[in-house]
Design an enzyme around this catalytic site. Structure first.
Site, PDB file in Angstrom:
ATOM      1  N   GLN A   1       0.841  -1.195   0.000  1.00  0.00           N
ATOM      2  CA  GLN A   1       0.000   0.000   0.000  1.00  0.00           C
ATOM      3  C   GLN A   1       0.874   1.243   0.000  1.00  0.00           C
ATOM      4  O   GLN A   1       1.709   1.402   0.890  1.00  0.00           O
ATOM      5  CB  GLN A   1      -0.890  -0.029   1.250  1.00  0.00           C
ATOM      6  CG  GLN A   1      -1.842   1.137   1.364  1.00  0.00           C
ATOM      7  CD  GLN A   1      -2.541   1.152   2.706  1.00  0.00           C
ATOM      8  OE1 GLN A   1      -1.929   0.925   3.740  1.00  0.00           O
ATOM      9  NE2 GLN A   1      -3.841   1.397   2.710  1.00  0.00           N
ATOM     10  N   GLY A   2       0.693   2.126  -0.974  1.00  0.00           N
ATOM     11  CA  GLY A   2       1.462   3.366  -1.060  1.00  0.00           C
ATOM     12  C   GLY A   2       0.582   4.566  -0.782  1.00  0.00           C
ATOM     13  O   GLY A   2       0.182   5.270  -1.716  1.00  0.00           O
TER      14      GLY A   2
ATOM     15  N   SER B   1       0.873   6.619   2.719  1.00  0.00           N
ATOM     16  CA  SER B   1       1.577   7.598   3.560  1.00  0.00           C
ATOM     17  C   SER B   1       2.870   8.071   2.901  1.00  0.00           C
ATOM     18  O   SER B   1       3.499   7.345   2.128  1.00  0.00           O
ATOM     19  CB  SER B   1       1.937   6.979   4.911  1.00  0.00           C
ATOM     20  OG  SER B   1       0.781   6.654   5.627  1.00  0.00           O
TER      21      SER B   1
ATOM     22  N   GLU C   1      -9.913  -1.318   5.909  1.00  0.00           N
ATOM     23  CA  GLU C   1      -8.767  -1.497   6.785  1.00  0.00           C
ATOM     24  C   GLU C   1      -9.177  -1.343   8.242  1.00  0.00           C
ATOM     25  O   GLU C   1      -8.787  -2.119   9.100  1.00  0.00           O
ATOM     26  CB  GLU C   1      -7.705  -0.447   6.424  1.00  0.00           C
ATOM     27  CG  GLU C   1      -6.495  -0.474   7.325  1.00  0.00           C
ATOM     28  CD  GLU C   1      -5.343   0.361   6.775  1.00  0.00           C
ATOM     29  OE1 GLU C   1      -5.440   0.820   5.633  1.00  0.00           O
ATOM     30  OE2 GLU C   1      -4.365   0.522   7.495  1.00  0.00           O
TER      31      GLU C   1
ATOM     32  N   GLU D   1      -5.700   8.723  17.255  1.00  0.00           N
ATOM     33  CA  GLU D   1      -6.148  10.117  17.392  1.00  0.00           C
ATOM     34  C   GLU D   1      -6.950  10.548  16.159  1.00  0.00           C
ATOM     35  O   GLU D   1      -7.994  11.189  16.274  1.00  0.00           O
ATOM     36  CB  GLU D   1      -4.928  11.029  17.599  1.00  0.00           C
ATOM     37  CG  GLU D   1      -4.250  10.856  18.954  1.00  0.00           C
ATOM     38  CD  GLU D   1      -3.537   9.517  19.134  1.00  0.00           C
ATOM     39  OE1 GLU D   1      -3.074   8.935  18.132  1.00  0.00           O
ATOM     40  OE2 GLU D   1      -3.453   9.044  20.286  1.00  0.00           O
TER      41      GLU D   1
END
Lengths: 408, 382
Positions: free
Chosen positions: A136-137, A139, A254, A391
């Site tokens: 997964q790309g 971040s 996810e 958060e």
């Protein structure tokens, strides 16, 4: 007044559960004699990877993976939603996790939702069989919690696109054939509308995968540098500029993934509290079994309550009438934050159960349970940070479920 | 002993009927007991509204889980959980909880004649009954009972005290456990008023749930006052069901605090922003919601396990009561705090819920009480 187990689920599901349990017991791989990763976040070596890939393939070929996916794409179109039963049984048996978890839980469902017929036929079956691993790309160094500020670009060419940029925390990138990639296709548009979603081939030229070392000292995730790396036109998923919307769908998968296709991860419901209770019976405190300590008993009983509440919440989330009518999304969107924080508190308590021996690390011959508990605690931060920090999750829940003012 | 496999039907035994009951309860209570009406009653010192009680009974709520042959609706504990959750959202005042548990005890321990004598009148709202559980000192589980029943010619003499008896000052019938000379526990049903039974109203922290102290000072009752069946078993079953029911009520109350606090965080502005913008306000509200959803799952799970006759019913009910009690109390604490100065006033509704939370947390056992017993199951003996 014991009742047979099949009194609580349909006869055919109970029968299926028995079959799955029997198959797993018969085929579960033996201890390979080398250190196995605790989750997909720390698959370091070729032999670890090969061991896990073989296991996933075996599970798929036996008919226990992709049950809920359409048969025309390699699944089984099972109307009974029985993948969950397999997941529970894999976890109960302590079987290894499915190594292609990013494909199974995120890329696959997203392609099913947004892919063209050709894309579905091209990618889905090889996800199930672990023939092609996905990473997964999303971040970037400058785009973590504020994902939409990502800077990687995909620029159109005659043959398709070229990608330039820098992705981080790319689990499994060193084994992956494909990447779900977010890249900016319209720098002039606002930061959400300028993003598109791609299925990127990791064997393209101009791609460099560099390992990162986690705080456990283990590898398993990476950074990926793109220098004018090409991909074809049909790498685009959905519409141009639709990337943010599709990414939110992926993140919903996810974040709701605790009941997916894995065994093994800290976020799985099941027998975890009992494992810590068993640990407390083996460890000593004040010259007696740690399990006799009333404070420890009280704290573990609290986690037992929460573990069961989590399990039932997953079950209840599927029954519309048992969810509060004005926030049907609540039980699904809260899943990630409550599971990951539960896992963190449980593994931290397990370290406390160890007493002074919690100070021993992987490789020390005297470490209880080969230091898997401290390792699990440190790894638990992968769950509370990865896929959106707790958060940020709380912002999302507050805004999307409760309608509180947006933070952005 | 290994922990029981925790069994709840995968579909919770849920049917459309449950949703209908929730809708009916929500509509009725919104109309009849808006918070202003509750305040009017509380401020006016209204302890019991018999007309409202009869109306509720007419809807089938008072006898909801009692068998149809004794005038009840014959429905299950998931129905009851959904109903009492809605009642908890509205802080419905009155003797519902006491009546519910007295009905369970009578149904389980009474013989046919005793059931027929009392249950239809209870279900119809004509007889208000209560189960008197807590002895001075706070004990309520069967093994701790010290009140005594001594056989005499034609009946028994009852001695002992009970406190925090829900609706005690308005009850026509009290069911209570007494220890017999054999050491066993028997349940007795005593019609009130009765000579020798002193009833003293308590000043409850929760003005919407009036309670009383009862003293049995050598009370002579007939042999037919002793419920014929297994008293200890019926008391234990009543406690388990009480935990499941009270947990669902606590979830409902906590949900109301969440709604009030959420709305306040949207309406109230400081520093030129809605305060819900600030994460120091937003995140605790989210945590409150998560806690409520987890407790709700256990409350429904306990009810569904009881309906299925699962051996995990007691474990689930204790888990539900433990978590819901803490969640409600935390909701009250955070709810008052996040309302700021207004939260500290009598006019803010949150304290009404906080009071109910503080009342119901220790009743039928707080989290410390239940975790101690759950740990015994989790770790097993030795």
């Amino acid at each position: 007044m014991a009742r047979p187990e099949d009194a609580t689920e349909s006869r055919e599901n109970a029968e299926f559960r028995r079959e799955a349990r029997g198959w797993i017991e018969a085929h579960k791989p033996a201890d390979p004699g080398f250190k196995l990763p605790q989750s997909f976040l720390e698959v370091e070596s070729e032999r670890q990877f090969a061991f896990l890939r073989d296991w996933q393939r075996k599970v798929y070929e036996a008919g226990y993976l992709g049950l809920d996916w359409p048969a025309e794409y390699g699944g089984r179109s099972d109307p009974h939603k029985r993948q969950r039963i397999v997941s529970q049984e894999l976890h109960r048996a302590g079987a290894p996790f499915m190594v292609n978890v990013i494909g199974l839980q995120w890329a696959g469902p997203t392609i099913l939702a947004y892919g063209t017929e050709e894309q579905k036929r091209r990618y889905l079956k090889n996800i199930l069989s672990a023939e092609e691993i996905w990473c997964q790309g999303f971040s970037e160094p400058g785009a973590g919690s504020d994902l939409a500020s990502l800077q990687a670009t995909a620029t159109p060419t005659d043959q398709g696109w070229v990608v330039t940029g820098h992705k981080v925390w790319t689990t499994l990138a060193h084994f992956a054939r494909w990447m779900i990639l977010l890249a900016r296709t319209d720098p002039a548009a606002n930061k959400y509308a300028g993003i598109s979603y791609f299925l990127f081939p990791m064997d393209a030229p101009g791609v460099t995968v560099q390992p990162l070392v986690k705080m456990t000292g283990e590898g398993g995730f990476n950074q990926v540098i793109f220098e004018r790396a090409p991909m074809p036109h049909d790498a685009l998923l959905g519409q141009l500029g639709q990337g943010w919307q599709i990414a939110m769908t992926t993140l919903t998968f996810e974040r709701g993934a605790a009941e997916g296709t894995g065994g093994g991860s800290a976020a799985s419901a099941g027998e975890s509290v009992r494992a810590v209770a068993a640990l407390a019976k083996r460890m000593r405190r004040d010259g007696r079994p740690a399990a006799d300590d009333p404070v420890l008993r009280d704290r573990l009983a609290q986690l037992w309550i929460e573990e069961e509440a989590l399990r039932l919440t997953g079950q209840r989330a599927r029954i519309a009438g048992l969810n509060v009518d004005d926030r049907p999304l609540a039980t699904r969107l809260m899943n990630k934050v409550v599971y990951s924080e539960f896992g963190q508190r449980l593994t931290e308590l397990a370290c406390e159960v160890l007493g002074p021996d919690a100070a021993l690390w992987l490789g020390d011959p005297s470490a209880p349970d080969r230091a898997e508990w401290p390792r699990a605690y440190l790894n638990s931060f992968g769950m509370t940070i990865g896929g959106g920090t707790s958060e940020v999750q709380r912002n999302i829940i507050g805004e999307r479920v409760l309608g509180l003012p947006k933070t952005k | 002993m290994t922990p029981p496999r925790l069994e709840v039907p995968v579909d919770f035994g849920f049917t459309e009927e449950h949703a209908l009951l929730r809708g009916e309860a929500r509509r009725f209570l919104a109309e009849r007991l808006p918070i202003a009406e509750l305040r009017r009653r509380v401020d006016g010192g209204v302890r019991l509204d018999r007309d409202l009680w009869k109306e509720i009974a007419g809807l089938g709520w008072v006898g909801l889980v009692l068998p149809e042959r004794h005038g009840g609706a014959g429905l299950g504990w998931l129905h009851l959980a959904i109903l009492i959750e809605e009642m908890g959202r509205r802080l419905v005042p009155g003797p519902f909880l006491g009546s519910l548990l007295a009905g369970v005890a009578l149904e389980r321990a009474g013989d046919d004649a005793q059931r027929e004598r009392w249950l239809p009148a209870i279900a119809a709202g004509e007889t208000i009954a209560t189960l008197a559980l807590v002895e001075p000192g706070g004990a309520f589980e069967p093994d701790a009972i010290v009140a005594s029943a001594d056989p005499v010619a034609g009946g028994y003499v009852l001695r002992g005290r009970r406190c925090h008896v829900v609706g005690g000052a308005d009850s026509d019938l009290v069911v209570a456990a007494f220890r017999e000379p054999s050491g066993g526990i028997a349940l007795f049903a005593v019609e009130l008023p009765a000579p020798g039974v002193a009833v003293e109203e308590e000043i409850s922290i929760d003005p919407s749930r009036p309670t009383a102290r009862l003293a049995f000072d050598g009370v002579r009752v007939g042999a037919d006052a002793r419920l014929a069946g297994d008293g200890a078993g019926a008391l234990a079953a009543s406690l388990v069901r009480g935990c499941a029911a009270l947990a669902a009520e606590q979830v409902g109350g906590a949900e109301s605090i969440l709604q009030l606090t959420r709305q306040y965080a949207i309406d109230r502005k400081q520093f030129d922003r809605q305060i819900g913008f600030f994460q120091a306000v937003k995140h605790p509200i989210v945590d409150l919601m998560c806690g409520i959803e987890l407790a709700r799952s256990l409350a429904y799970g306990a009810a569904a396990a009881l309906d299925a006759g699962s051996p995990s019913g007691e474990v689930h009910a204790r888990m539900a009561k433990a978590l819901a009690g803490d969640v409600y109390a935390q909701a009250g604490r955070k709810g008052v705090q996040l309302h700021g100065g207004f939260g500290f006033t009598w006019d803010c509704d949150v304290h009404l819920y906080l009071r109910r939370a503080l009342w119901s947390r220790p009743m039928l056992g707080d989290a410390i009480h239940h975790r101690k017993r759950l740990a015994g199951v989790l770790f097993g003996p030795g």
